[in-house]
Motif scaffolding. Structure first.
Motif, PDB file in Angstrom:
ATOM      1  N   UNK A   1      28.739   6.558  -6.779  1.00 59.96           N
ATOM      2  CA  UNK A   1      28.581   7.384  -5.590  1.00 59.96           C
ATOM      3  C   UNK A   1      27.249   7.138  -4.883  1.00 59.96           C
ATOM      4  N   UNK A   2      26.184   6.960  -5.672  1.00 55.87           N
ATOM      5  CA  UNK A   2      24.874   6.727  -5.066  1.00 55.87           C
ATOM      6  C   UNK A   2      24.854   5.407  -4.318  1.00 55.87           C
ATOM      7  N   UNK A   3      25.423   4.370  -4.899  1.00 55.44           N
ATOM      8  CA  UNK A   3      25.457   3.068  -4.245  1.00 55.44           C
ATOM      9  C   UNK A   3      26.334   3.110  -2.993  1.00 55.44           C
ATOM     10  N   UNK A   4      27.430   3.854  -3.051  1.00 52.46           N
ATOM     11  CA  UNK A   4      28.280   4.020  -1.877  1.00 52.46           C
ATOM     12  C   UNK A   4      27.508   4.715  -0.767  1.00 52.46           C
ATOM     13  N   UNK A   5      26.720   5.709  -1.133  1.00 50.47           N
ATOM     14  CA  UNK A   5      25.880   6.411  -0.161  1.00 50.47           C
ATOM     15  C   UNK A   5      24.935   5.444   0.531  1.00 50.47           C
ATOM     16  N   UNK A   6      24.256   4.594  -0.249  1.00 53.56           N
ATOM     17  CA  UNK A   6      23.312   3.647   0.332  1.00 53.56           C
ATOM     18  C   UNK A   6      24.016   2.594   1.187  1.00 53.56           C
ATOM     19  N   UNK A   7      25.143   2.103   0.727  1.00 52.19           N
ATOM     20  CA  UNK A   7      25.883   1.129   1.530  1.00 52.19           C
ATOM     21  C   UNK A   7      26.295   1.715   2.874  1.00 52.19           C
ATOM     22  N   UNK A   8      26.644   2.993   2.882  1.00 54.33           N
ATOM     23  CA  UNK A   8      27.088   3.658   4.102  1.00 54.33           C
ATOM     24  C   UNK A   8      25.965   3.806   5.123  1.00 54.33           C
ATOM     25  N   UNK A   9      24.774   4.182   4.648  1.00 55.51           N
ATOM     26  CA  UNK A   9      23.686   4.442   5.587  1.00 55.51           C
ATOM     27  C   UNK A   9      22.811   3.230   5.857  1.00 55.51           C
ATOM     28  N   UNK A  10      22.978   2.144   5.093  1.00 57.00           N
ATOM     29  CA  UNK A  10      22.070   0.990   5.187  1.00 57.00           C
ATOM     30  C   UNK A  10      21.919   0.413   6.595  1.00 57.00           C
ATOM     31  N   UNK A  11      23.001   0.117   7.331  1.00 59.83           N
ATOM     32  CA  UNK A  11      22.827  -0.503   8.647  1.00 59.83           C
ATOM     33  C   UNK A  11      22.003   0.346   9.610  1.00 59.83           C
ATOM     34  N   UNK A  12      22.332   1.645   9.716  1.00 60.18           N
ATOM     35  CA  UNK A  12      21.586   2.525  10.616  1.00 60.18           C
ATOM     36  C   UNK A  12      20.169   2.745  10.110  1.00 60.18           C
ATOM     37  N   UNK A  13      20.007   2.874   8.800  1.00 54.61           N
ATOM     38  CA  UNK A  13      18.684   3.104   8.240  1.00 54.61           C
ATOM     39  C   UNK A  13      17.756   1.928   8.507  1.00 54.61           C
ATOM     40  N   UNK A  14      18.263   0.704   8.359  1.00 49.42           N
ATOM     41  CA  UNK A  14      17.425  -0.463   8.606  1.00 49.42           C
ATOM     42  C   UNK A  14      17.048  -0.571  10.076  1.00 49.42           C
ATOM     43  N   UNK A  15      18.034  -0.329  10.942  1.00 48.16           N
ATOM     44  CA  UNK A  15      17.753  -0.415  12.384  1.00 48.16           C
ATOM     45  C   UNK A  15      16.736   0.632  12.821  1.00 48.16           C
ATOM     46  N   UNK A  16      16.914   1.861  12.385  1.00 48.02           N
ATOM     47  CA  UNK A  16      16.011   2.943  12.777  1.00 48.02           C
ATOM     48  C   UNK A  16      14.613   2.717  12.209  1.00 48.02           C
ATOM     49  N   UNK A  17      14.528   2.381  10.918  1.00 41.86           N
ATOM     50  CA  UNK A  17      13.223   2.195  10.289  1.00 41.86           C
ATOM     51  C   UNK A  17      12.440   1.061  10.941  1.00 41.86           C
ATOM     52  N   UNK A  18      13.095  -0.079  11.147  1.00 40.66           N
ATOM     53  CA  UNK A  18      12.425  -1.214  11.775  1.00 40.66           C
ATOM     54  C   UNK A  18      11.990  -0.864  13.197  1.00 40.66           C
ATOM     55  N   UNK A  19      12.825  -0.136  13.910  1.00 39.40           N
ATOM     56  CA  UNK A  19      12.495   0.240  15.281  1.00 39.40           C
ATOM     57  C   UNK A  19      11.226   1.078  15.345  1.00 39.40           C
ATOM     58  N   UNK A  20      11.015   1.901  14.335  1.00 35.61           N
ATOM     59  CA  UNK A  20       9.831   2.754  14.334  1.00 35.61           C
ATOM     60  C   UNK A  20       8.692   2.203  13.483  1.00 35.61           C
ATOM     61  N   UNK A  21       8.868   1.022  12.909  1.00 29.64           N
ATOM     62  CA  UNK A  21       7.774   0.392  12.190  1.00 29.64           C
ATOM     63  C   UNK A  21       7.485   1.005  10.836  1.00 29.64           C
ATOM     64  N   UNK A  22       8.539   1.452  10.139  1.00 27.50           N
ATOM     65  CA  UNK A  22       8.399   1.908   8.757  1.00 27.50           C
ATOM     66  C   UNK A  22       9.420   1.150   7.915  1.00 27.50           C
ATOM     67  N   UNK A  23       9.387   1.337   6.611  1.00 27.32           N
ATOM     68  CA  UNK A  23      10.259   0.556   5.735  1.00 27.32           C
ATOM     69  C   UNK A  23      11.626   1.215   5.512  1.00 27.32           C
ATOM     70  N   UNK A  24      12.712   0.449   5.672  1.00 26.95           N
ATOM     71  CA  UNK A  24      14.051   0.969   5.389  1.00 26.95           C
ATOM     72  C   UNK A  24      14.183   1.486   3.962  1.00 26.95           C
ATOM     73  N   UNK A  25      13.557   0.806   3.016  1.00 25.86           N
ATOM     74  CA  UNK A  25      13.681   1.224   1.619  1.00 25.86           C
ATOM     75  C   UNK A  25      13.176   2.653   1.415  1.00 25.86           C
ATOM     76  N   UNK A  26      12.074   2.978   2.058  1.00 24.44           N
ATOM     77  CA  UNK A  26      11.494   4.307   1.904  1.00 24.44           C
ATOM     78  C   UNK A  26      12.316   5.347   2.647  1.00 24.44           C
ATOM     79  N   UNK A  27      12.764   5.013   3.845  1.00 22.50           N
ATOM     80  CA  UNK A  27      13.602   5.940   4.601  1.00 22.50           C
ATOM     81  C   UNK A  27      14.866   6.274   3.818  1.00 22.50           C
ATOM     82  N   UNK A  28      15.486   5.252   3.208  1.00 27.63           N
ATOM     83  CA  UNK A  28      16.706   5.472   2.449  1.00 27.63           C
ATOM     84  C   UNK A  28      16.437   6.265   1.177  1.00 27.63           C
ATOM     85  N   UNK A  29      15.324   5.996   0.524  1.00 24.92           N
ATOM     86  CA  UNK A  29      14.980   6.747  -0.682  1.00 24.92           C
ATOM     87  C   UNK A  29      14.715   8.206  -0.350  1.00 24.92           C
TER      88      UNK A  29
END
Length: 217
Positions: free
Chosen positions: A68-96
């Protein structure tokens, strides 16, 4: 709420910010208006790779039999990476952060009200009153707080990333001021969250689920 990630137990905390929304017409390939990426203030080393005019987003991190946790991350990964990069922070931290604050999307605050980061409402903002744990003088206390409500998980991500980028107290989380996600999680401890073990909890999630794979190399 109390949650456990491996051997790491933590109490979620939150902060207050204004509502931030994804601008109408924003596409997968477009940085969010007024973001560091859009206005050219991100250093060259922090610019993401592009493929066919889109961010090089690695959306599938695990196999289809993921828990379930991995499914959660797979689901939010594309938007999380785009948003984090756009604002100059790390996707890994935003997702965590999203995982810890929302119990991997299972909390009512996330599943019903689309608030994945425990963000508290400001005066006049659409909100919902819910109980939460805070660490005060080294002790965990149960309180009721007004939390912001959002229209989508993406809106919640933008609100979180915008908060970090637009307040100097979080300058320690910006890509240009950090060399690894360890620097960013340390900067969130005692500022974003009251928990003294916040960085350790975030780092445990990032390591366990290999979230650093989404960060800019």
């Amino acid at each position: 709420m109390d949650m456990t990630v491996g051997p790491v137990k933590f109490s979620s905390s939150s902060v207050s910010i204004h509502v931030a929304k994804l601008a109408k017409g924003t596409t997968e390939a477009s940085p969010i208006p007024e973001s560091p990426l859009a206005n050219g203030t991100l250093p060259a080393a922090a610019m993401p790779k592009m493929t066919d005019g889109k961010f090089d987003i690695r959306a599938t991190l695990w196999n289809k039999e993921a828990d379930d946790a991995e499914t959660f991350f797979n689901t939010i990964a594309p938007d999380a990476q785009r948003v984090a990069i756009s604002y100059g922070v790390r996707p890994s931290v935003l997702m965590a952060q999203a995982a810890l604050e929302s119990d991997f999307g299972r909390s009512s605050l996330a599943s019903v009200y689309h608030n994945y980061f425990g963000i508290k409402a400001v005066d006049g903002q659409d909100s919902v009153d819910l109980p939460t744990n805070e660490e005060v003088d080294g002790k965990t206390v149960r309180v009721t707080a007004a939390f912001a409500r959002y229209d989508s998980a993406v809106d919640s991500m933008i609100a979180n990333a915008s908060l970090l980028r637009n307040h100097d107290m979080y300058s320690g989380t910006w890509l240009e001021n950090t060399s690894s996600y360890y620097d960013e999680t340390k900067a969130l401890t005692g500022t974003y969250a009251t928990s003294s073990s916040y960085a350790r909890s975030l780092n445990a999630v990032i390591t366990t689920y290999r979230l650093a794979a989404l960060d800019i190399k």
